[in-house]
Design a protein around this motif. Structure first.
Motif, short mmCIF file in Angstrom:
data_model
loop_
_atom_site.label_atom_id
_atom_site.label_comp_id
_atom_site.label_asym_id
_atom_site.label_seq_id
_atom_site.Cartn_x
_atom_site.Cartn_y
_atom_site.Cartn_z
N GLY A 14 0.79 -1.23 0.00
CA GLY A 14 0.00 0.00 0.00
C GLY A 14 0.82 1.27 0.00
N TRP A 32 -2.15 3.48 7.44
CA TRP A 32 -1.06 2.82 6.70
C TRP A 32 0.23 3.54 7.04
CZ3 TRP A 32 -1.42 -1.23 3.07
CH2 TRP A 32 -2.73 -1.68 2.84
N LEU A 54 -7.08 -3.58 0.35
CA LEU A 54 -6.55 -3.37 -0.99
C LEU A 54 -7.60 -3.59 -2.06
CD1 LEU A 54 -3.08 -5.10 -0.59
CD2 LEU A 54 -3.56 -2.65 -0.75
#
Length: 97
Positions: A14, A32, A54
């Motif tokens: 990510g 993240w 995702l």
């Protein structure tokens, strides 16, 4: 094949850093870091940031479920008095809408 893949290491899946919940647009948590999900649980929608984030379809499914059930806060004491669902959802990055 990249060097990291050749050595047995997969690149992070990510973004380097992301502080906006992909489900509800809450923007006061680090979801993240270093390309990996932090497993933080969003105090608004209750989504836990992890690899399942995702999938755009997975994010949209969870968002639809959450909104369809009244967009209740996971941690009600943290809900701002002037909270506006539509303003918050506008924070969601375009690629996750």
């Amino acid at each position: 094949m990249t060097m990291s893949t050749a050595q047995g290491f997969e690149p992070p899946p990510g973004p380097e850093e992301e502080s906006v919940c992909r489900v509800c647009g809450y923007d006061e948590e680090l979801f993240w870091e270093g390309g990996w999900p932090t497993n933080a649980i969003c105090p608004c929608c209750g989504n836990e940031s992890d690899i399942k984030d995702l999938s755009v379809m997975g994010i949209r499914d969870y968002r639809g479920y959450w909104v369809g059930h009244g967009a209740q806060w996971n941690s009600p004491p943290l809900k701002p008095k002037d909270w506006d669902l539509l303003k918050q959802i506008a924070n969601i990055p375009p690629e996750w809408r």
